[in-house]
Design a protein around this motif. Sequence first.
Motif, PDB file in Angstrom:
ATOM      1  N   GLU A 170       0.987  -1.352  -0.084  1.00 31.45           N
ATOM      2  CA  GLU A 170      -0.070  -0.022   0.029  1.00 31.45           C
ATOM      3  C   GLU A 170       0.784   1.367   0.010  1.00 31.45           C
ATOM      4  O   GLU A 170       1.946   1.209   0.554  1.00 31.45           O
ATOM      5  CB  GLU A 170      -0.900   0.037   1.340  1.00 31.45           C
ATOM      6  N   TYR A 171       0.540   2.266  -0.610  1.00 27.80           N
ATOM      7  CA  TYR A 171       1.389   3.552  -0.937  1.00 27.80           C
ATOM      8  C   TYR A 171       0.772   4.541  -0.737  1.00 27.80           C
ATOM      9  O   TYR A 171      -0.230   4.734  -1.857  1.00 27.80           O
ATOM     10  CB  TYR A 171       2.468   3.209  -2.261  1.00 27.80           C
ATOM     11  N   TRP A 172       1.047   5.698  -0.198  1.00 33.63           N
ATOM     12  CA  TRP A 172       0.374   6.980  -0.475  1.00 33.63           C
ATOM     13  C   TRP A 172       1.626   8.024  -0.293  1.00 33.63           C
ATOM     14  O   TRP A 172       2.321   7.807   0.499  1.00 33.63           O
ATOM     15  CB  TRP A 172      -0.631   7.137   0.792  1.00 33.63           C
ATOM     16  N   HIS A 173       1.471   9.057  -1.156  1.00 38.99           N
ATOM     17  CA  HIS A 173       2.697  10.101  -1.074  1.00 38.99           C
ATOM     18  C   HIS A 173       1.805  11.363  -1.080  1.00 38.99           C
ATOM     19  O   HIS A 173       1.048  11.752  -2.006  1.00 38.99           O
ATOM     20  CB  HIS A 173       3.556   9.908  -2.172  1.00 38.99           C
ATOM     21  N   VAL A 174       2.297  12.176  -0.227  1.00 39.61           N
ATOM     22  CA  VAL A 174       1.747  13.564  -0.177  1.00 39.61           C
ATOM     23  C   VAL A 174       2.732  14.830  -0.469  1.00 39.61           C
ATOM     24  O   VAL A 174       4.024  14.443  -0.489  1.00 39.61           O
ATOM     25  CB  VAL A 174       1.253  13.940   1.201  1.00 39.61           C
ATOM     26  N   ASN A 175       2.047  15.362  -1.700  1.00 39.61           N
ATOM     27  CA  ASN A 175       3.139  16.489  -2.336  1.00 39.61           C
ATOM     28  C   ASN A 175       3.917  17.169  -1.566  1.00 39.61           C
ATOM     29  O   ASN A 175       3.898  17.254  -0.040  1.00 39.61           O
ATOM     30  CB  ASN A 175       2.241  17.378  -3.073  1.00 39.61           C
ATOM     31  N   ASP A 181       9.889  22.860   7.960  1.00 39.59           N
ATOM     32  CA  ASP A 181       9.809  22.413   9.211  1.00 39.59           C
ATOM     33  C   ASP A 181       8.240  22.215   9.483  1.00 39.59           C
ATOM     34  O   ASP A 181       7.881  22.139  10.956  1.00 39.59           O
ATOM     35  CB  ASP A 181      10.135  23.718  10.039  1.00 39.59           C
ATOM     36  N   CYS A 182       7.446  21.805   8.499  1.00 39.95           N
ATOM     37  CA  CYS A 182       6.156  21.432   8.996  1.00 39.95           C
ATOM     38  C   CYS A 182       6.031  20.232   9.852  1.00 39.95           C
ATOM     39  O   CYS A 182       6.657  19.436   9.798  1.00 39.95           O
ATOM     40  CB  CYS A 182       5.468  21.107   7.346  1.00 39.95           C
ATOM     41  N   THR A 183       4.928  20.127  10.762  1.00 41.30           N
ATOM     42  CA  THR A 183       4.822  19.243  11.806  1.00 41.30           C
ATOM     43  C   THR A 183       3.303  18.700  11.695  1.00 41.30           C
ATOM     44  O   THR A 183       3.117  17.685  12.305  1.00 41.30           O
ATOM     45  CB  THR A 183       4.926  19.706  13.182  1.00 41.30           C
ATOM     46  N   GLU A 184       2.620  18.930  10.611  1.00 34.29           N
ATOM     47  CA  GLU A 184       1.311  18.416  10.571  1.00 34.29           C
ATOM     48  C   GLU A 184       1.091  18.345   9.092  1.00 34.29           C
ATOM     49  O   GLU A 184       1.086  19.236   7.952  1.00 34.29           O
ATOM     50  CB  GLU A 184       0.205  19.580  10.867  1.00 34.29           C
ATOM     51  N   PHE A 185       0.470  17.199   8.483  1.00 37.30           N
ATOM     52  CA  PHE A 185       0.447  16.640   7.066  1.00 37.30           C
ATOM     53  C   PHE A 185      -1.024  16.298   7.173  1.00 37.30           C
ATOM     54  O   PHE A 185      -1.287  15.236   7.735  1.00 37.30           O
ATOM     55  CB  PHE A 185       1.441  15.593   6.570  1.00 37.30           C
ATOM     56  N   ASP A 186      -1.879  16.920   6.251  1.00 40.32           N
ATOM     57  CA  ASP A 186      -3.083  16.493   6.165  1.00 40.32           C
ATOM     58  C   ASP A 186      -3.337  15.736   4.980  1.00 40.32           C
ATOM     59  O   ASP A 186      -2.362  15.574   4.103  1.00 40.32           O
ATOM     60  CB  ASP A 186      -4.279  17.554   6.375  1.00 40.32           C
ATOM     61  N   TYR A 187      -4.587  15.249   4.661  1.00 35.91           N
ATOM     62  CA  TYR A 187      -4.826  14.548   3.512  1.00 35.91           C
ATOM     63  C   TYR A 187      -4.090  13.202   3.386  1.00 35.91           C
ATOM     64  O   TYR A 187      -3.737  12.801   2.182  1.00 35.91           O
ATOM     65  CB  TYR A 187      -4.694  15.161   2.147  1.00 35.91           C
ATOM     66  N   VAL A 188      -3.548  12.612   4.333  1.00 36.14           N
ATOM     67  CA  VAL A 188      -2.941  11.330   4.376  1.00 36.14           C
ATOM     68  C   VAL A 188      -3.784  10.122   4.496  1.00 36.14           C
ATOM     69  O   VAL A 188      -4.350   9.774   5.633  1.00 36.14           O
ATOM     70  CB  VAL A 188      -1.683  11.311   5.483  1.00 36.14           C
ATOM     71  N   GLU A 189      -4.355   9.608   3.465  1.00 33.36           N
ATOM     72  CA  GLU A 189      -5.253   8.528   3.692  1.00 33.36           C
ATOM     73  C   GLU A 189      -6.459   8.742   4.619  1.00 33.36           C
ATOM     74  O   GLU A 189      -6.788   7.902   5.447  1.00 33.36           O
ATOM     75  CB  GLU A 189      -4.490   7.227   4.076  1.00 33.36           C
ATOM     76  N   GLY A 190      -6.972   9.895   4.366  1.00 33.01           N
ATOM     77  CA  GLY A 190      -8.356  10.040   5.238  1.00 33.01           C
ATOM     78  C   GLY A 190      -8.158  10.574   6.310  1.00 33.01           C
ATOM     79  O   GLY A 190      -8.874  10.348   7.276  1.00 33.01           O
ATOM     80  N   ALA A 200       5.086  10.095  15.814  1.00 34.06           N
ATOM     81  CA  ALA A 200       4.131  10.494  14.813  1.00 34.06           C
ATOM     82  C   ALA A 200       2.856   9.845  14.891  1.00 34.06           C
ATOM     83  O   ALA A 200       2.631   8.741  15.318  1.00 34.06           O
ATOM     84  CB  ALA A 200       4.742  10.194  13.618  1.00 34.06           C
ATOM     85  N   VAL A 201       1.716  10.795  15.061  1.00 32.93           N
ATOM     86  CA  VAL A 201       0.552  10.275  15.103  1.00 32.93           C
ATOM     87  C   VAL A 201      -0.465  10.527  13.764  1.00 32.93           C
ATOM     88  O   VAL A 201      -0.477  11.748  13.300  1.00 32.93           O
ATOM     89  CB  VAL A 201      -0.457  10.985  16.135  1.00 32.93           C
ATOM     90  N   TRP A 202      -0.976   9.361  13.363  1.00 36.84           N
ATOM     91  CA  TRP A 202      -2.025   9.590  12.279  1.00 36.84           C
ATOM     92  C   TRP A 202      -3.427   9.428  12.816  1.00 36.84           C
ATOM     93  O   TRP A 202      -3.637   8.535  13.691  1.00 36.84           O
ATOM     94  CB  TRP A 202      -1.842   8.474  11.319  1.00 36.84           C
TER      95      TRP A 202
END
Length: 221
Positions: A170-175, A181-190, A200-202
């Motif tokens: 399974e593979y997801w890549h966020v642009n 220095d970002c610490t929050e990534f949205d749109y990662v597999e819902g 790291a917390v999803w």
Amino acid sequence: MIKELIKFMLAFGTSLCVCLCGCADKDSGRSDRDREESGRDEDDEDDEDKEKDNNKRKLDKDETSDEKADDKESDEDKVREMDEEDGEFSEGNDGSGDGSNESEIGDHGTAYVYEWSGNEYLYDTGWEFSACDGLIHDGDTEMVRTLTVYRQGNSSSIEYMLESAGEWGEYWHVNDDYPADCTEFDYVEGGTVTITGDRAVWEADYGEFREIYNLTETYEY
């Protein structure tokens, strides 16, 4: 009497010759004029034919130029459409998709690999942690779930993946459109991934389930 008869015949013959010569000159003059007028008519017809031919050639040339312009415009439109199609990023900002990420994560930077260590569930008393072995079990197949954050000079990106014996399950890549220095990534597999130190917390969009990850590896790329 005979002399007078001879004179009369001579005079009559002379008059007859004069008349015949005059008629011949008139016919000759008329023929010359006819030929001249006929020649002028033919020249006029030739001029008209030449003018028609010139007009037709000019019209054909204009039509050919218009057709070439249309063809050129059509070709440019096709090239532009192809460029637009090639320029589209298939995964988009949600990062869904499979495949290589070499061009997506950039040329140089630092990668931080986080491995799954367990889940947190929200109850009335709060969040409760449940540990796991970090593996997804699918029959005889065991897949390692990881998060990898790529930090470059001016941007960051993230991968959310499952790996089994070196093969992606399974593979997801966020642009690479997050600050370095970002610490929050949205749109990662819902859901949303939040980085805090070595943790790291999803968290799912519905907000009652979390996957917890711990930093296990750092490397340059």
